[in-house]
Design an enzyme around this catalytic site. Structure first.
Site, PDB file in Angstrom:
ATOM      1  N   LYS A   1       0.807  -1.219   0.000  1.00  0.00           N
ATOM      2  CA  LYS A   1       0.000   0.000   0.000  1.00  0.00           C
ATOM      3  C   LYS A   1       0.847   1.280   0.000  1.00  0.00           C
ATOM      4  O   LYS A   1       2.052   1.236   0.286  1.00  0.00           O
ATOM      5  CB  LYS A   1      -0.928  -0.024   1.214  1.00  0.00           C
ATOM      6  CG  LYS A   1      -1.956  -1.155   1.176  1.00  0.00           C
ATOM      7  CD  LYS A   1      -2.788  -1.113   2.438  1.00  0.00           C
ATOM      8  CE  LYS A   1      -3.857  -2.156   2.488  1.00  0.00           C
ATOM      9  NZ  LYS A   1      -4.618  -2.085   3.752  1.00  0.00           N
TER      10      LYS A   1
ATOM     11  N   TYR B   1     -12.656  -2.087  -2.918  1.00  0.00           N
ATOM     12  CA  TYR B   1     -13.185  -1.981  -1.555  1.00  0.00           C
ATOM     13  C   TYR B   1     -14.716  -2.007  -1.505  1.00  0.00           C
ATOM     14  O   TYR B   1     -15.316  -1.549  -0.529  1.00  0.00           O
ATOM     15  CB  TYR B   1     -12.677  -0.704  -0.883  1.00  0.00           C
ATOM     16  CG  TYR B   1     -11.237  -0.790  -0.446  1.00  0.00           C
ATOM     17  CD1 TYR B   1     -10.810  -1.801   0.414  1.00  0.00           C
ATOM     18  CD2 TYR B   1     -10.299   0.144  -0.861  1.00  0.00           C
ATOM     19  CE1 TYR B   1      -9.492  -1.885   0.838  1.00  0.00           C
ATOM     20  CE2 TYR B   1      -8.977   0.078  -0.438  1.00  0.00           C
ATOM     21  CZ  TYR B   1      -8.588  -0.940   0.407  1.00  0.00           C
ATOM     22  OH  TYR B   1      -7.284  -1.012   0.826  1.00  0.00           O
TER      23      TYR B   1
ATOM     24  N   ASN C   1      -1.669   0.083   7.045  1.00  0.00           N
ATOM     25  CA  ASN C   1      -1.065  -1.145   7.574  1.00  0.00           C
ATOM     26  C   ASN C   1      -0.159  -1.840   6.559  1.00  0.00           C
ATOM     27  O   ASN C   1       0.123  -3.024   6.669  1.00  0.00           O
ATOM     28  CB  ASN C   1      -2.144  -2.089   8.113  1.00  0.00           C
ATOM     29  CG  ASN C   1      -3.145  -2.508   7.056  1.00  0.00           C
ATOM     30  OD1 ASN C   1      -2.934  -2.324   5.861  1.00  0.00           O
ATOM     31  ND2 ASN C   1      -4.248  -3.074   7.499  1.00  0.00           N
TER      32      ASN C   1
ATOM     33  N   HIS D   1      -2.055  -5.464   1.690  1.00  0.00           N
ATOM     34  CA  HIS D   1      -3.360  -6.121   1.549  1.00  0.00           C
ATOM     35  C   HIS D   1      -3.088  -7.470   0.906  1.00  0.00           C
ATOM     36  O   HIS D   1      -2.200  -7.597   0.059  1.00  0.00           O
ATOM     37  CB  HIS D   1      -4.290  -5.316   0.627  1.00  0.00           C
ATOM     38  CG  HIS D   1      -5.441  -6.150   0.124  1.00  0.00           C
ATOM     39  ND1 HIS D   1      -6.585  -6.345   0.854  1.00  0.00           N
ATOM     40  CD2 HIS D   1      -5.584  -6.879  -1.010  1.00  0.00           C
ATOM     41  CE1 HIS D   1      -7.395  -7.139   0.174  1.00  0.00           C
ATOM     42  NE2 HIS D   1      -6.809  -7.481  -0.967  1.00  0.00           N
TER      43      HIS D   1
ATOM     44  N   GLU E   1      -9.653 -10.695  -7.241  1.00  0.00           N
ATOM     45  CA  GLU E   1      -8.707  -9.586  -7.128  1.00  0.00           C
ATOM     46  C   GLU E   1      -7.609  -9.652  -8.193  1.00  0.00           C
ATOM     47  O   GLU E   1      -7.210  -8.619  -8.733  1.00  0.00           O
ATOM     48  CB  GLU E   1      -8.099  -9.571  -5.727  1.00  0.00           C
ATOM     49  CG  GLU E   1      -9.115  -9.201  -4.669  1.00  0.00           C
ATOM     50  CD  GLU E   1      -8.595  -9.286  -3.243  1.00  0.00           C
ATOM     51  OE1 GLU E   1      -9.281  -8.770  -2.344  1.00  0.00           O
ATOM     52  OE2 GLU E   1      -7.501  -9.852  -3.011  1.00  0.00           O
TER      53      GLU E   1
END
Length: 138
Positions: free
Chosen positions: A11, A51, A114, A117, A128
């Protein structure tokens, strides 16, 4: 265990802090193989699709703003039991709760930032991978 593929996103927070190589090394040192990799600047349309399960939740707009703020690295990892292995290497979504030695414990800033993913099951991985790598033949 079967050979599986998992989508992983490094990310924006991790890319901005220049820890992309360190993160990839953690996957590779645990027997996973990078079979596709690209750096992308995510537009809002892709972010909304990725998302979609969080649409309508209070943190949805924050997620969109975060994932589109700067480039990220998308990759497909392959290996025996890759989906579970990647999730174990990543650690808990909340870096404060993540186990020592996991990516999120080492590099995560908070629950949103974080660092990584990963797909949570085979069905998500397939969906995905198709979303992020439409050019990848499966």
């Amino acid at each position: 265990m079967d050979i599986e593929k998992s989508l992983v996103l490094i990310k924006p927070d991790a890319v901005e802090r220049h820890v992309t190589g360190k993160i990839i090394d953690l996957y590779e040192s645990n027997g996973l193989r990078v079979i596709a990799l690209k750096m992308v600047r995510v537009n809002e349309e892709l972010a909304r699709v990725h998302y979609a399960e969080h649409d309508g939740k209070v943190f949805f707009d924050e997620l969109l703003k975060y994932i589109t703020r700067s480039p990220l690295v998308a990759m497909i990892l392959e290996g025996q039991g890759a989906i579970e292995k990647v999730r174990k290497i990543n650690g808990n979504t909340n870096p404060e709760m993540a186990e020592y030695g996991t990516i999120r414990k080492k590099f995560g800033v908070n629950k949103t930032e974080n660092s990584v993913h990963a797909s949570d099951c085979r069905e998500s991985a397939q969906k995905e991978i198709n979303l992020w790598f439409p050019e990848f033949e499966q």
